[in-house]
Design a protein around this motif. Structure first.
Motif, short mmCIF file in Angstrom:
data_model
loop_
_atom_site.label_atom_id
_atom_site.label_comp_id
_atom_site.label_asym_id
_atom_site.label_seq_id
_atom_site.Cartn_x
_atom_site.Cartn_y
_atom_site.Cartn_z
N LYS A 227 36.82 44.73 40.18
CA LYS A 227 36.04 43.63 39.61
C LYS A 227 35.31 44.11 38.35
CE LYS A 227 33.79 39.70 39.56
NZ LYS A 227 34.49 38.48 39.16
N PHE A 228 34.74 45.29 38.48
CA PHE A 228 34.01 45.85 37.36
C PHE A 228 34.93 46.06 36.15
CE2 PHE A 228 32.66 49.67 35.06
CZ PHE A 228 31.45 49.23 34.59
N LEU A 229 36.10 46.62 36.45
CA LEU A 229 37.03 46.90 35.34
C LEU A 229 37.55 45.62 34.72
CD1 LEU A 229 39.01 49.86 36.84
CD2 LEU A 229 37.47 49.90 34.88
N LEU A 230 37.77 44.60 35.57
CA LEU A 230 38.32 43.35 35.05
C LEU A 230 37.33 42.65 34.13
CD1 LEU A 230 40.09 41.78 38.16
CD2 LEU A 230 41.14 42.80 36.16
N ILE A 231 36.06 42.70 34.49
CA ILE A 231 35.11 41.88 33.74
C ILE A 231 34.17 42.69 32.86
CG2 ILE A 231 33.25 40.19 33.95
CD1 ILE A 231 34.62 39.33 36.53
N PHE A 232 33.65 43.78 33.41
CA PHE A 232 32.53 44.41 32.73
C PHE A 232 32.85 45.69 31.98
CE2 PHE A 232 30.53 42.06 36.27
CZ PHE A 232 29.77 41.19 35.52
N SER A 233 34.09 46.18 32.10
CA SER A 233 34.30 47.53 31.58
C SER A 233 34.08 47.63 30.08
CB SER A 233 35.69 48.03 31.95
OG SER A 233 36.64 47.25 31.31
N THR A 234 34.27 46.52 29.36
CA THR A 234 34.07 46.64 27.92
C THR A 234 32.61 46.44 27.53
OG1 THR A 234 34.76 44.35 27.79
CG2 THR A 234 36.40 46.01 27.21
N ARG A 235 31.79 45.96 28.46
CA ARG A 235 30.37 45.83 28.15
C ARG A 235 29.52 46.20 29.37
NH1 ARG A 235 29.56 39.61 28.82
NH2 ARG A 235 31.03 39.44 30.48
N PRO A 236 29.46 47.50 29.64
CA PRO A 236 28.79 47.99 30.84
C PRO A 236 27.33 47.54 30.94
CG PRO A 236 29.88 49.77 29.70
CD PRO A 236 30.00 48.58 28.83
N ILE A 237 26.71 47.29 29.81
CA ILE A 237 25.29 46.92 29.86
C ILE A 237 25.09 45.65 30.68
CG2 ILE A 237 25.33 45.63 27.68
CD1 ILE A 237 22.45 47.76 29.06
N GLN A 238 26.12 44.78 30.68
CA GLN A 238 26.01 43.55 31.44
C GLN A 238 25.77 43.81 32.92
OE1 GLN A 238 25.82 40.42 30.54
NE2 GLN A 238 25.97 40.93 28.37
N ILE A 239 26.45 44.82 33.43
CA ILE A 239 26.27 45.07 34.86
C ILE A 239 25.10 46.01 35.13
CG2 ILE A 239 27.96 46.96 35.12
CD1 ILE A 239 28.79 45.32 37.73
N PHE A 240 25.01 47.08 34.35
CA PHE A 240 23.90 48.01 34.57
C PHE A 240 22.58 47.31 34.23
CE2 PHE A 240 27.44 50.98 33.71
CZ PHE A 240 27.46 51.55 34.97
N GLY A 241 22.62 46.56 33.14
CA GLY A 241 21.42 45.84 32.71
C GLY A 241 20.97 44.85 33.77
N ARG A 242 21.94 44.19 34.41
CA ARG A 242 21.58 43.21 35.43
C ARG A 242 20.86 43.88 36.60
NH1 ARG A 242 26.35 38.99 36.31
NH2 ARG A 242 26.37 39.15 34.04
N PHE A 243 21.43 45.01 37.04
CA PHE A 243 20.75 45.76 38.11
C PHE A 243 19.35 46.15 37.67
CE2 PHE A 243 24.97 46.78 40.05
CZ PHE A 243 24.67 46.28 41.31
N GLY A 244 19.25 46.59 36.44
CA GLY A 244 17.95 47.02 35.91
C GLY A 244 16.95 45.88 35.94
N LEU A 245 17.39 44.69 35.48
CA LEU A 245 16.48 43.54 35.44
C LEU A 245 16.05 43.12 36.84
CD1 LEU A 245 18.08 41.30 32.66
CD2 LEU A 245 15.99 42.67 32.55
N ILE A 246 17.04 43.08 37.75
CA ILE A 246 16.70 42.70 39.12
C ILE A 246 15.69 43.68 39.69
CG2 ILE A 246 17.61 42.48 41.49
CD1 ILE A 246 20.27 41.59 40.21
N SER A 247 15.94 44.93 39.43
CA SER A 247 15.06 45.97 39.96
C SER A 247 13.64 45.84 39.39
CB SER A 247 15.72 47.31 39.67
OG SER A 247 14.79 48.32 39.64
#
Ligand code: UDP
Ligand code: MG
Length: 325
Positions: A227-247
């Motif tokens: 899932k990560f590779l399909l959607i987020f691999s070209t813009r990792p900040i979207q996923i890492f950033g989301r975790f960061g914001l939630i946290s």
């Protein structure tokens, strides 16, 4: 892999300790393929078998010019075996099939029909699956549902090895870990058209299944990666950033709760261990997942930049010669 050797069809069979089964599947498969009136090759990938699989393969490779065996140095797993099959295949269409007789070679023409209709990947659907309910069918039902909803590729059955691929698609998919079950999702990512065909399924008569319950957890982690590779691999900040914001949000929220508890209920801030515990667990979990995903990227960069294979071949058995690697 000389160009004059190109075939219409390559059938790839991952085989790990399947001595009784490959003796039976070979003639069955051969008679189906002869009936197709196409040029073909059968590639057995001996995934580090410790039984008599190798001896049998050696013999048929000597006798039959259409059979080849890629012999691994040790057991690298079914995904690596399929990947090696893709690498060695010369056919315009590549078919994968289990060695254990659970799939029926006679379904191959139905898959090929769909390839002729223009599909790039045709996936078998074991409508009437003959595996135990608790250890196999139930987990696979859940995993099919999860994979479908995570990847957006709507198939009923991802776990069926019996599949047909156009060469260009198979050769463009890089497989790691236990990713073979996600090939349709990875294929969609490279722009392939995919369809499903109902196929027969039989219980395993000889030998043992190579998988147990532990596959479920591993499969889920692989799914996250896909899932990560399909959607987020070209813009990792979207996923890492989301975790960061939630946290950060949770930290903020728990801070407010703490202050309210202190002011309104006069609860001592330091006397509320569960709050700290849950914050700690959340942060640690987020860290672990992020680290895992980062690791996936690093491992891909490592493999792809150096072109390191995910398997090591001891020898390749063919009709003409034994090719040492
Ligand atoms: N296999 C393999 N390497 C492994 C595990 C399995 O090549 O490490 C092959 C195995 O010989 C069989 C196919 O992959 O041809 C599917 O394995 P199995 O039948 O054990 O899976 P199940 O049908 O139980 O899901
Ligand atoms: Mg099986």
């Amino acid at each position: 892999m000389e160009s004059e050797n190109l075939k219409d069809l390559s059938v790839v069979i991952p085989s790990f300790n399947e001595e009784e089964n490959i003796k039976l599947i070979y003639p069955k498969l051969k008679s189906t393929l002869e009936g197709l009136k196409k040029s073909y090759e059968i590639i057995f990938v001996d995934d580090g078998s410790t039984d008599k699989t190798y001896d049998f393969l050696r013999k048929i490779c000597q006798d039959d010019k259409n059979v080849e065996a890629v012999v691994f140095r040790r057991n690298f797993g079914q995904t690596a075996a399929i990947s090696a099959g893709f690498d060695y295949a010369e056919g315009d269409v590549i078919i994968t099939l289990d060695a254990d007789l659970q799939n029926d070679p006679e379904d191959i023409p139905f898959l090929l029909k769909k390839i002729d209709d223009g599909f790039d990947v045709v996936s078998g659907w074991r409508m009437n699956r003959k595996d135990p309910l608790i250890t196999k069918r139930l987990p696979s039902y859940i995993s099919n549902w999860l994979i479908s909803s995570f990847t957006g590729v709507k198939l009923h059955d991802y776990g069926c090895t019996l599949k047909a691929y156009k060469k260009e698609v198979a050769k463009n998919i890089k497989l790691y870990g236990e990713m073979h079950r996600f090939i349709p999702a990875l294929a969609k990512w490279v722009g392939a058209s995919i369809c499903e065909v109902k196929v027969k399924h039989f219980p395993r008569k000889y030998g043992k299944s190579k998988y147990g319950f532990s596959r479920i957890g591993r499969g889920f982690l692989d799914l996250l990666t896909v899932k990560f590779l399909l959607i987020f691999s070209t813009r990792p900040i979207q996923i890492f950033g989301r975790f960061g914001l939630i946290s950060i949000f949770l930290g903020f929220f728990s801070g407010i709760v703490l202050i309210i508890m202190k002011i309104v209920h006069k609860v001592d801030m330091t006397g509320n261990p569960f709050l700290y515990l849950s914050i700690l667990f959340f942060l640690v979990g987020a860290q672990f997942i992020s680290m895992g995903l980062l690791g996936e990227i690093i491992s891909r960069t490592y493999h792809e930049s150096q072109n390191k294979p995910v398997y090591f071949v001891k020898e390749v058995l063919t009709h003409k010669k034994k090719v040492k690697q």
